[in-house]
Design a protein around this motif. Structure first.
Motif, mmCIF file in Angstrom:
data_model
loop_
_atom_site.group_PDB
_atom_site.id
_atom_site.type_symbol
_atom_site.label_atom_id
_atom_site.label_comp_id
_atom_site.label_asym_id
_atom_site.label_seq_id
_atom_site.Cartn_x
_atom_site.Cartn_y
_atom_site.Cartn_z
ATOM 1 N N ARG A 11 1.402 44.327 -3.345
ATOM 2 C CA ARG A 11 1.413 44.144 -4.788
ATOM 3 C C ARG A 11 0.076 43.543 -5.208
ATOM 4 N N PHE A 12 -0.346 43.870 -6.415
ATOM 5 C CA PHE A 12 -1.557 43.280 -6.957
ATOM 6 C C PHE A 12 -1.228 41.886 -7.494
ATOM 7 N N ALA A 13 -2.215 40.991 -7.392
ATOM 8 C CA ALA A 13 -1.980 39.602 -7.784
ATOM 9 C C ALA A 13 -3.247 39.018 -8.385
ATOM 10 N N GLU A 14 -3.081 37.938 -9.136
ATOM 11 C CA GLU A 14 -4.204 37.189 -9.682
ATOM 12 C C GLU A 14 -4.099 35.745 -9.228
ATOM 13 N N ALA A 15 -5.228 35.034 -9.228
ATOM 14 C CA ALA A 15 -5.270 33.670 -8.709
ATOM 15 C C ALA A 15 -4.554 32.700 -9.648
ATOM 16 N N VAL A 16 -3.931 31.689 -9.059
ATOM 17 C CA VAL A 16 -3.312 30.596 -9.807
ATOM 18 C C VAL A 16 -4.196 29.360 -9.641
ATOM 19 N N VAL A 17 -4.629 28.787 -10.754
ATOM 20 C CA VAL A 17 -5.523 27.631 -10.733
ATOM 21 C C VAL A 17 -4.852 26.480 -11.454
ATOM 22 N N THR A 18 -4.934 25.286 -10.879
ATOM 23 C CA THR A 18 -4.390 24.094 -11.521
ATOM 24 C C THR A 18 -5.343 22.929 -11.259
ATOM 25 N N LEU A 19 -4.888 21.720 -11.490
ATOM 26 C CA LEU A 19 -5.725 20.542 -11.293
ATOM 27 C C LEU A 19 -5.346 19.818 -10.010
ATOM 28 N N GLY A 20 -6.337 19.275 -9.352
ATOM 29 C CA GLY A 20 -6.135 18.408 -8.200
ATOM 30 C C GLY A 20 -6.950 17.138 -8.380
ATOM 31 N N GLU A 21 -6.727 16.191 -7.497
ATOM 32 C CA GLU A 21 -7.466 14.932 -7.568
ATOM 33 C C GLU A 21 -7.807 14.471 -6.159
ATOM 34 N N PHE A 22 -9.032 13.996 -5.996
ATOM 35 C CA PHE A 22 -9.451 13.390 -4.738
ATOM 36 C C PHE A 22 -9.219 11.881 -4.842
ATOM 37 N N ILE A 23 -8.439 11.332 -3.904
ATOM 38 C CA ILE A 23 -8.182 9.902 -3.893
ATOM 39 C C ILE A 23 -8.393 9.372 -2.480
ATOM 40 N N MET A 24 -8.650 8.087 -2.373
ATOM 41 C CA MET A 24 -8.802 7.459 -1.064
ATOM 42 C C MET A 24 -7.450 7.427 -0.354
ATOM 43 N N PRO A 25 -7.399 7.742 0.934
ATOM 44 C CA PRO A 25 -6.109 7.801 1.639
ATOM 45 C C PRO A 25 -5.315 6.504 1.641
ATOM 46 N N TYR A 26 -5.971 5.343 1.498
ATOM 47 C CA TYR A 26 -5.220 4.085 1.534
ATOM 48 C C TYR A 26 -4.273 3.952 0.349
ATOM 49 N N ARG A 27 -4.468 4.772 -0.694
ATOM 50 C CA ARG A 27 -3.582 4.720 -1.859
ATOM 51 C C ARG A 27 -2.281 5.476 -1.633
ATOM 52 N N LEU A 28 -2.194 6.247 -0.568
ATOM 53 C CA LEU A 28 -0.982 7.001 -0.255
ATOM 54 C C LEU A 28 0.008 6.112 0.488
ATOM 55 N N GLU A 29 1.285 6.225 0.140
ATOM 56 C CA GLU A 29 2.315 5.429 0.804
ATOM 57 C C GLU A 29 3.117 6.250 1.807
ATOM 58 N N TYR A 30 3.264 7.549 1.557
ATOM 59 C CA TYR A 30 4.081 8.397 2.413
ATOM 60 C C TYR A 30 3.293 9.653 2.777
ATOM 61 N N ILE A 31 3.580 10.196 3.937
ATOM 62 C CA ILE A 31 2.900 11.394 4.400
ATOM 63 C C ILE A 31 3.160 12.571 3.469
ATOM 64 N N GLU A 32 4.335 12.592 2.798
ATOM 65 C CA GLU A 32 4.656 13.700 1.891
ATOM 66 C C GLU A 32 3.680 13.779 0.720
ATOM 67 N N GLU A 33 3.050 12.667 0.368
ATOM 68 C CA GLU A 33 2.082 12.677 -0.733
ATOM 69 C C GLU A 33 0.792 13.380 -0.346
ATOM 70 N N LEU A 34 0.579 13.591 0.927
ATOM 71 C CA LEU A 34 -0.645 14.218 1.425
ATOM 72 C C LEU A 34 -0.461 15.688 1.766
ATOM 73 N N LEU A 35 0.751 16.070 2.185
ATOM 74 C CA LEU A 35 0.967 17.402 2.761
ATOM 75 C C LEU A 35 1.193 18.473 1.691
ATOM 76 N N TRP A 36 0.636 19.657 1.950
ATOM 77 C CA TRP A 36 0.832 20.849 1.141
ATOM 78 C C TRP A 36 1.712 21.820 1.910
ATOM 79 N N HIS A 37 2.546 22.583 1.170
ATOM 80 C CA HIS A 37 3.479 23.522 1.787
ATOM 81 C C HIS A 37 3.415 24.861 1.063
ATOM 82 N N TYR A 38 3.835 25.914 1.766
ATOM 83 C CA TYR A 38 4.008 27.215 1.127
ATOM 84 C C TYR A 38 5.267 27.205 0.268
ATOM 85 N N HIS A 39 5.207 27.892 -0.871
ATOM 86 C CA HIS A 39 6.362 28.000 -1.757
ATOM 87 C C HIS A 39 6.336 29.375 -2.420
#
Length: 308
Positions: free
Chosen positions: A262-290
């Motif tokens: 199938r033909f497709a177009e790119a999906v663009v959104t916003l992200g943010e770069f933050i220092m890792p010490y601000r993360l409390e849980y590993i789930e806040e760092l991980l990306w998954h397929y959906h």
């Protein structure tokens, strides 16, 4: 968690979507992890039911150099392209011995150094040394990441304590998803591209102040607030997947003749770069397929989208 620290990549693809240039798209990082997962399973020769599985991928940037140039007096940046070899000119068109440079498509490239964090399942303690050895071997011998060449990596490591892992990621900046900023703006009446530009634009302001008995004009520059605490984070546009725009079917000369296309177009959104010490849980760092069948969306996303 499998940590692959300080991967040095040369000439990676920085054209992350048709209209954004910068940090490589998240599809590139999850795609590299998927390729590594398949090659590890083949190299380890695991029996049926013992398959090694990657459940999520995190990316931490340590260094990033975009190949652009802005000369004195220039308004916009230019892409530093690679020079294609000269090709001999046809004798009937050009004098013998002359040559001309063929046309080419400009491609944005970058050098970068990143650490990848991969959540793994199906790895027993006794198999960890083999996984570490094969991971280093595969990455340095036959793989690319985001279209770039891997120059060097440090020894991969396994971690079960996220606090210990965060120490190994410093100094660096973890890429997290901030699509909730787009969602909130659209709920207030903005369209998606307008919301994207609004958060990325730098707004310049001036005011008059009296100093030493004289009025002076003071200029200030800032971006839109991105958090409830009044802070303005390091917000960037990121490509996170694709939106199907045609029905599933077979196309002439498609790469895989057995798989629906199938033909497709790119999906663009916003992200943010933050220092890792601000993360409390590993789930806040991980990306998954959906995959969203109702909307024909093929996405790389995070499970948590609360602001920081």
């Amino acid at each position: 968690m499998l940590l692959i620290p300080h991967i040095q990549i040369q000439n990676a693809n920085a054209l992350s979507s048709p209209f954004t240039i910068g940090f490589p798209a998240m599809t590139a990082w999850l795609g590299a992890a998927h390729a590594l997962e398949r090659q590890l399973n083949d190299a380890m020769g695991l029996n049926q039911g013992e398959t090694l599985s990657f459940q999520g991928v995190g990316v931490v940037s340590h260094q990033f150099t975009l190949h652009t140039y802005k000369g004195p007096g220039d308004y916009e940046y230019s892409i530093i392209g690679t020079g294609n070899p000269l090709e001999p000119a046809a004798k009937k068109d050009k004098p013998e011995g002359n040559a001309e440079r063929p046309s080419f498509i400009e491609e944005a490239r970058c050098h970068l150094e990143v650490s990848m964090i991969i959540a793994c399942e199906g790895i027993e303690k006794s198999l960890e040394p083999d996984v570490i050895r094969l991971t280093a071997q595969l990455l340095q011998s036959r793989m690319k990441i985001a279209g770039g060449d891997i120059l060097k990596i440090r020894q991969p490591e396994f971690y079960r304590d996220f606090n210990q892992l965060k120490k190994r990621l410093m100094p660096g900046y973890a890429l997290i998803e901030r699509r909730e900023l787009i969602i909130e703006a659209m709920e207030q009446g903005q369209d998606a591209i307008g919301a994207l530009i609004d958060y990325l634009a730098v707004h310049h302001h001036c005011k008059q102040e009296e100093r030493n008995g004289e009025m002076e004009i003071i200029w200030s520059s800032q971006r839109k607030q991105t958090g409830l605490d009044g802070k303005r984070g390091w917000i960037v546009p990121i490509a996170t997947g694709f939106h199907g725009i045609s029905e599933l079917g077979y196309a002439k000369n498609q790469r895989d003749p057995e798989t629906l296309h199938r033909f497709a177009e790119a999906v663009v959104t916003l992200g943010e770069f933050i220092m890792p010490y601000r993360l409390e849980y590993i789930e806040e760092l991980l990306w998954h397929y959906h995959y969203d069948a109702d909307s024909n969306l093929y996405l790389c996303q995070q499970d948590t989208i609360e602001g920081f």
